[in-house]
Enzyme design. Structure first.
Site, PDB file in Angstrom:
ATOM      1  N   SER A   1      46.675  35.195  46.315  1.00 38.55           N
ATOM      2  CA  SER A   1      46.599  35.335  45.020  1.00 38.55           C
ATOM      3  C   SER A   1      45.352  34.545  44.471  1.00 38.55           C
ATOM      4  O   SER A   1      45.087  33.608  45.042  1.00 38.55           O
ATOM      5  CB  SER A   1      47.876  35.478  44.185  1.00 38.55           C
ATOM      6  OG  SER A   1      48.113  34.040  44.267  1.00 38.55           O
ATOM      7  N   LYS A   2      44.992  34.781  43.219  1.00 36.80           N
ATOM      8  CA  LYS A   2      44.184  33.687  42.396  1.00 36.80           C
ATOM      9  C   LYS A   2      44.433  32.149  42.635  1.00 36.80           C
ATOM     10  O   LYS A   2      43.705  31.329  42.657  1.00 36.80           O
ATOM     11  CB  LYS A   2      44.527  34.039  41.066  1.00 36.80           C
ATOM     12  CG  LYS A   2      43.566  35.052  40.586  1.00 36.80           C
ATOM     13  CD  LYS A   2      42.261  34.795  39.935  1.00 36.80           C
ATOM     14  CE  LYS A   2      41.220  35.749  39.664  1.00 36.80           C
ATOM     15  NZ  LYS A   2      39.863  35.366  40.342  1.00 36.80           N
TER      16      LYS A   2
END
Ligand code: GLU
Length: 312
Positions: free
Chosen positions: A200-201
């Protein structure tokens, strides 16, 4: 003849995982002097956007992947899917429910395939529900459109993410019903974060264009992506695209998840920067800064080259 395809849905930007799937397909085609095709899975008209499509195609090109034939757009093929679905109703393999068409799954049978990475995968049809082919709004489902297109595009090897393993037996039932030749399948492991979860980010940029904007070199990124789940058989890590093409085989891809490591990617990018001929680096850095509006027009060329050399 090897014919592979990358089939993105233009509902978001090209991220690390999909870029790696595209790359493994492209490498397999290049290694075998086959064809790499694109299929745009834009059946979800509300969520598909031109902006995403352009970015996906741009990112593929930036990472040196090229395709030979015009991309196939699923949104232009609804009549074709409908025709095949109707045919399956006529054959008695499917039934109507309102305006939807649903494929009947015969219970008590085994479906199997020999995955090029995972080996034999077998499931019982007792665990597969009847499959919607055409939804009541007239759009085809992923599993159905995918099979029809892979057949019509004459795809020899379906190379895609592990997350599709459970779809493949459902697709095979359709191949069998329509008496279509069944392609080879290779399901490549997902890319995980260092802690083992989904990427994820939090673990750094996930879309390819963010790496481009940050100044990563495509040579480094493509080298790094190739080594996520594959290795040349020794411990070399810096390999040119030509070397990777020469050595790549999808059956050598690991079964288990590959780990994304931002520090490793940055290290690799650094290696590419250090090894780049000064002239090339000079123009790349200059263009990058100009594009970012960080640098004006007038510079002392000589001084500038020296600065780049110190900082690289
Ligand atoms: N659009 C699907 C995806 O992005 C394609 C899956 C496939 O390659 O069959 O996951």
């Amino acid at each position: 003849m090897v014919r592979v395809r990358f089939a993105p849905s233009p509902t978001g930007y090209l991220h690390i995982g999909s870029a790696r799937t595209a790359l493994f397909n492209w490498l397999y085609a290049e290694h075998n002097k086959g064809s790499f095709l694109l299929r745009i899975e834009d059946t979800d008209k509300a969520r598909s956007k031109d902006e995403y499509l352009e970015e996906i195609l741009g990112s593929l090109k930036w990472l040196f992947m090229n395709w030979g034939e015009e991309p196939v757009f699923q949104s232009k093929r609804f009549d074709i899917y409908k025709r095949y679905a109707e045919e399956s109703v006529t054959k008695g393999a499917s039934y109507r429910e309102g305006s939807a068409i649903i494929f009947k799954v015969e219970k008590g049978k085994k479906v199997f395939f020999d995955d090029m990475i995972h080996g034999r995968i077998e499931v019982s049809t007792d665990d597969i529900k009847d499959q919607v082919l055409i939804k009541s709004d007239g759009t085809p489902t992923y599993n159905f459109a995918c099979v029809i297109d892979d057949v019509e595009m004459k795809i020899s090897h379906v190379i895609r993410g592990d997350d599709h393993i459970s779809n493949t037996p459902k697709q095979i039932l359709l191949y069998e019903t329509f008496k279509f030749p069944i392609p080879n399948f290779a399901h490549i492991p997902l890319i995980l974060s260092k802690e083992g979860g989904r990427l994820s980010k939090r673990h750094g940029a996930t879309s390819i264009f963010e790496y481009r904007n940050q100044g990563f070199l495509p040579e480094a990124l493509v080298n790094y992506l190739a080594l996520m789940g594959w290795s040349p058989g020794d411990d070399r890590e810096i390999l040119s695209l030509e070397e990777i093409i020469k050595l790549f085989d999808v059956k050598d891809v690991n079964k288990t998840g590959a780990t994304f490591d931002m520090d490793k990617l940055s290290w690799m990018n650094g290696q590419y920067i250090k090894n780049m001929p000064p002239k090339d680096l000079d123009s790349k850095v200059t263009n990058f800064l100009k594009e970012g509006d960080v640098m004006g027009g007038d510079i002392d060329k000589e001084k500038w080259t020296k600065i780049i050399n110190i900082y690289k």
